[in-house]
Structure formats: structure tokens, C-alpha cells
Design an enzyme around this catalytic site. Structure first.
Site, short mmCIF file in Angstrom:
data_model
loop_
_atom_site.label_atom_id
_atom_site.label_comp_id
_atom_site.label_asym_id
_atom_site.label_seq_id
_atom_site.Cartn_x
_atom_site.Cartn_y
_atom_site.Cartn_z
N CYS A 149 1.02 -1.04 -0.08
CA CYS A 149 0.02 0.13 -0.07
C CYS A 149 0.83 1.09 -0.03
CB CYS A 149 -0.85 -0.16 1.27
SG CYS A 149 -2.01 1.33 1.49
N LEU A 150 0.59 2.30 -0.92
CA LEU A 150 1.22 3.45 -0.86
C LEU A 150 1.29 4.22 0.48
CD1 LEU A 150 -0.10 5.03 -4.28
CD2 LEU A 150 2.01 3.80 -3.65
N HIS B 17 -9.14 -3.55 -2.27
CA HIS B 17 -8.03 -2.98 -1.53
C HIS B 17 -8.63 -1.36 -1.36
CE1 HIS B 17 -3.81 -1.92 -0.31
NE2 HIS B 17 -4.10 -0.72 -0.71
N GLU B 18 -8.71 -0.91 -2.54
CA GLU B 18 -9.40 0.50 -2.61
C GLU B 18 -10.85 0.72 -1.96
OE1 GLU B 18 -7.02 2.49 -3.31
OE2 GLU B 18 -5.83 1.26 -4.36
N HIS C 218 -10.09 1.15 1.49
CA HIS C 218 -9.69 2.32 1.97
C HIS C 218 -10.90 3.46 2.11
CE1 HIS C 218 -5.33 2.55 1.99
NE2 HIS C 218 -5.19 2.00 0.94
NI NI Z 1 -3.53 1.18 -0.21
#
Ligand code: NI
Length: 171
Positions: free
Chosen positions: A89-90, A132-133, A136
């Protein structure tokens, strides 16, 4: 378009469920443009608005060699199967972790023109990224899905666009 700094784990904006977008207007499209720039600047394949400090349910996905696209108010409406995947993850730089994700995923959302769209993916990076998004914007980070802390591993090699491959995408 502006590259905005990525928020990292520990920033409360990542843990707060984001607000639904009530109207897809130019301000949302500007946000999408900034998110897209920020995602590419960080060599990511996906990004959610909270990752640049904006608590709105907007995500951008940019699969390698494909046109990026935005999903507004994304909702996973169908998922099936399970698979173990390596994930990054960023917002958690320098780490990778093994998580359980679905095999097939269908997301319902609005596109950047406010039209309803459905995106289906199965067994690929896109399916992983959709979950994943969507996590978030619900205030979840992949580290919340680890079975054990030992499933999180430190990655020591420096990451650049040049050394990124399909095995170490971040979103
Ligand atoms: Ni992420």
C-alpha cells in the site's frame, strides 16, 4: 493537476470511513485528476481519496498499461472465492503483507460523469485492487486484514517504477 502528498499509516484520515459523494461535479473531477497524478508519481496502481487527505468515497485505479479510471461511491456487491495474496500500500511504504482476498469481485459505482457502472474482475490484480481501494474508503488498510503480525514483512530494496513488477504493486 497537482501531485499531493500521500498520507501514511498513523494519519487518522486513513481510519475514518469516507463520506459519500452526493454530486459528481467539477470539483470531484479535479480531485480525480489530482489523485491520478499522485498515484502515478508514487508508482501506484490504485489510490483512494483518503490517501491524499480527502475524506470522500472516490478511488482511482490504474492497472499497468491501461487507462486509469475513477470509481465514485464504490461498493462491492458480489464477491466469491478466496485466495492468499501478497499486498502493498502506498500508505504503508517499505512493507508487504499476505492477505486473504476474493477471487471474483464485482463493484458498483459511479464514473466521473456520474453514470452508474459495474466493474467485474476475476483472479487478477484488478480484483485485488477493487477490494483494496474499497477498503480504503471504508477506513480499512490491508494491515487490518493480516492474520498475524508476522505476515507483514519489511521490504528493503528501493522501489522505483523501473523495478516494480506485477509482484510488488502498491495501491
Ligand atoms: Ni492502499
Amino acid at each position: 493537476m497537482t501531485v499531493r502528498p500521500i498520507r501514511y499509516l498513523g494519519d487518522p484520515v486513513l481510519r475514518k470511513p469516507a463520506k459519500k459523494v452526493s454530486r459528481v461535479d467539477d470539483s470531484i473531477r479535479r480531485l480525480i485528476a489530482d489523485m491520478t497524478e499522485s498515484m502515478y508519481a508514487a508508482h501506484g496502481v490504485g489510490i483512494a481519496a483518503p490517501q491524499i487527505g480527502v475524506g470522500l468515497r472516490v478511488v482511482v485505479i490504474g492497472m499497468p498499461d491501461e487507462e486509469p479510471f475513477a470509481l465514485i461511491n464504490p461498493e462491492v456487491i458480489k464477491r466469491s472465492g478466496e485466495r492468499r495474496l501478497d499486498e502493498g500500500c502506498l500508505s504503508v511504504p517499505g512493507y508487504r503483507g499476505a492477505v486473504t482476498r476474493s477471487v471474483a469481485v464485482t463493484v458498483k459505482a459511479l464514473d466521473e460523469n456520474g453514470r452508474e457502472v459495474r466493474v467485474k474482475a476475476e483472479g487478477d490484480l484488478l480484483a485485488q485492487c477493487l477490494e483494496h481501494e474499497t477498503d480504503h474508503v471504508n477506513g480499512l488498510v490491508y494491515v487490518d486484514r493480516l492474520d498475524a503480525k508476522t505476515d507483514l514483512v519489511k521490504v528493503t530494496a528501493p522501489r522505483t517504477a523501473a523495478d516494480a513488477d506485477d509482484e510488488d504493486e502498491e495501491a
